[in-house]
Design a protein around this motif. Structure first.
Motif, mmCIF file in Angstrom:
data_model
loop_
_atom_site.group_PDB
_atom_site.id
_atom_site.type_symbol
_atom_site.label_atom_id
_atom_site.label_comp_id
_atom_site.label_asym_id
_atom_site.label_seq_id
_atom_site.Cartn_x
_atom_site.Cartn_y
_atom_site.Cartn_z
ATOM 1 N N ARG A 119 27.625 39.165 51.092
ATOM 2 C CA ARG A 119 28.881 38.704 51.679
ATOM 3 C C ARG A 119 29.472 37.549 50.890
ATOM 4 N NH1 ARG A 119 28.203 36.725 57.416
ATOM 5 N NH2 ARG A 119 26.390 38.042 57.493
ATOM 6 N N TRP A 120 28.621 36.657 50.399
ATOM 7 C CA TRP A 120 29.096 35.444 49.747
ATOM 8 C C TRP A 120 29.339 35.608 48.260
ATOM 9 C CZ3 TRP A 120 26.349 30.537 51.944
ATOM 10 C CH2 TRP A 120 26.671 30.421 53.288
ATOM 11 N N THR A 121 28.754 36.602 47.662
ATOM 12 C CA THR A 121 28.931 36.740 46.214
ATOM 13 C C THR A 121 29.854 37.907 45.887
ATOM 14 O OG1 THR A 121 26.874 37.997 46.051
ATOM 15 C CG2 THR A 121 26.748 35.640 45.609
ATOM 16 N N GLY A 122 29.421 39.109 46.101
ATOM 17 C CA GLY A 122 30.208 40.272 45.705
ATOM 18 C C GLY A 122 31.467 40.482 46.509
ATOM 19 N N ALA A 123 31.356 40.438 47.825
ATOM 20 C CA ALA A 123 32.496 40.765 48.684
ATOM 21 C C ALA A 123 33.648 39.790 48.538
ATOM 22 C CB ALA A 123 32.052 40.831 50.141
ATOM 23 N N THR A 124 33.356 38.540 48.297
ATOM 24 C CA THR A 124 34.424 37.546 48.202
ATOM 25 C C THR A 124 35.231 37.669 46.919
ATOM 26 O OG1 THR A 124 32.928 35.923 47.236
ATOM 27 C CG2 THR A 124 33.190 35.874 49.627
ATOM 28 N N LEU A 125 34.729 38.443 45.967
ATOM 29 C CA LEU A 125 35.409 38.580 44.677
ATOM 30 C C LEU A 125 36.363 39.769 44.606
ATOM 31 C CD1 LEU A 125 32.350 37.837 42.370
ATOM 32 C CD2 LEU A 125 34.126 36.243 43.130
ATOM 33 N N VAL A 126 36.397 40.604 45.639
ATOM 34 C CA VAL A 126 37.201 41.826 45.595
ATOM 35 C C VAL A 126 38.696 41.533 45.707
ATOM 36 C CG1 VAL A 126 37.672 44.029 46.740
ATOM 37 C CG2 VAL A 126 35.312 43.248 46.433
ATOM 38 N N CYS A 127 39.086 40.865 46.775
ATOM 39 C CA CYS A 127 40.505 40.550 46.982
ATOM 40 C C CYS A 127 40.613 39.471 48.057
ATOM 41 C CB CYS A 127 41.295 41.797 47.384
ATOM 42 S SG CYS A 127 40.823 42.479 48.987
ATOM 43 N N ARG A 128 41.814 39.002 48.300
ATOM 44 C CA ARG A 128 42.034 37.922 49.276
ATOM 45 C C ARG A 128 41.647 38.350 50.687
ATOM 46 N NH1 ARG A 128 42.466 32.460 49.413
ATOM 47 N NH2 ARG A 128 43.125 31.970 51.502
ATOM 48 N N ALA A 129 41.946 39.572 51.066
ATOM 49 C CA ALA A 129 41.598 40.055 52.414
ATOM 50 C C ALA A 129 40.090 40.049 52.616
ATOM 51 C CB ALA A 129 42.166 41.449 52.642
ATOM 52 N N TRP A 130 39.348 40.449 51.591
ATOM 53 C CA TRP A 130 37.892 40.455 51.703
ATOM 54 C C TRP A 130 37.351 39.030 51.730
ATOM 55 C CZ3 TRP A 130 34.396 44.763 49.653
ATOM 56 C CH2 TRP A 130 34.919 45.999 49.982
ATOM 57 N N LEU A 131 37.938 38.138 50.959
ATOM 58 C CA LEU A 131 37.535 36.734 50.977
ATOM 59 C C LEU A 131 37.750 36.148 52.365
ATOM 60 C CD1 LEU A 131 36.653 34.114 49.502
ATOM 61 C CD2 LEU A 131 39.063 33.757 48.972
ATOM 62 N N ASP A 132 38.915 36.388 52.945
ATOM 63 C CA ASP A 132 39.203 35.889 54.287
ATOM 64 C C ASP A 132 38.236 36.467 55.319
ATOM 65 O OD1 ASP A 132 41.291 34.445 53.221
ATOM 66 O OD2 ASP A 132 42.847 35.844 53.880
ATOM 67 N N THR A 133 37.941 37.751 55.200
ATOM 68 C CA THR A 133 37.018 38.392 56.143
ATOM 69 C C THR A 133 35.621 37.808 56.008
ATOM 70 O OG1 THR A 133 38.306 40.430 56.114
ATOM 71 C CG2 THR A 133 36.039 40.590 56.888
ATOM 72 N N ALA A 134 35.178 37.539 54.794
ATOM 73 C CA ALA A 134 33.838 36.989 54.564
ATOM 74 C C ALA A 134 33.669 35.614 55.194
ATOM 75 C CB ALA A 134 33.547 36.912 53.072
ATOM 76 N N HIS A 135 34.778 34.932 55.478
ATOM 77 C CA HIS A 135 34.720 33.597 56.077
ATOM 78 C C HIS A 135 35.057 33.613 57.569
ATOM 79 C CE1 HIS A 135 35.294 31.444 51.975
ATOM 80 N NE2 HIS A 135 34.498 32.480 51.893
ATOM 81 N N ASN A 136 35.150 34.790 58.134
ATOM 82 C CA ASN A 136 35.526 34.897 59.541
ATOM 83 C C ASN A 136 34.426 34.349 60.451
ATOM 84 O OD1 ASN A 136 35.628 36.434 62.233
ATOM 85 N ND2 ASN A 136 37.657 36.692 61.348
ATOM 86 N N PRO A 137 34.774 33.526 61.451
ATOM 87 C CA PRO A 137 33.776 32.935 62.343
ATOM 88 C C PRO A 137 32.874 33.955 63.039
ATOM 89 C CG PRO A 137 35.897 31.881 62.673
ATOM 90 C CD PRO A 137 36.122 33.038 61.735
#
Length: 103
Positions: A17-35
């Motif tokens: 979640r913190w490495t690969g997924a956050t690098l895909v696009c802004r939507a994925w970055l935002d989702t990876a930080h969802n509470p």
């Protein structure tokens, strides 16, 4: 945040979640930080996979700072919903920070 994306992220490891997924696009970055993804913060599977607990690198100050940083991030991202913390070698200050954020 699309609900389906959060459901997919729940199935990823914390590292993925913190490495690969956050690098895909802004939507994925935002989702990876969802509470909703931070009800627990469990690094034990990563420690178990790394080998015996006597690995010297785990107990260096730089590693402790990394674990502290990750715990700070998780506590902030959880927005008060962090209910479980399982880590090794974090500082008392980082653990207190997480407890205060839990409210």
């Amino acid at each position: 945040m699309p609900v389906y994306l959060a459901n997919v992220f729940r199935r990823l490891t914390l590292e993925d979640r913190w490495t690969g997924a956050t690098l895909v696009c802004r939507a994925w970055l935002d989702t990876a930080h969802n509470p909703s993804l931070f009800g627990s913060f469990d690094l034990e599977p990563a420690f178990d996979a790394a080998g015996p607990p006597d690995i010297a690198a785990w107990w260096r100050p730089a590693f402790r700072r990394l674990v502290d940083s990750m715990l700070h991030f998780a506590a902030d991202s959880a927005a008060g919903s962090l209910g479980e913390v399982r880590v090794r070698n974090c500082s008392d200050d980082a653990f207190s920070f997480a407890a205060e954020r839990h409210g």
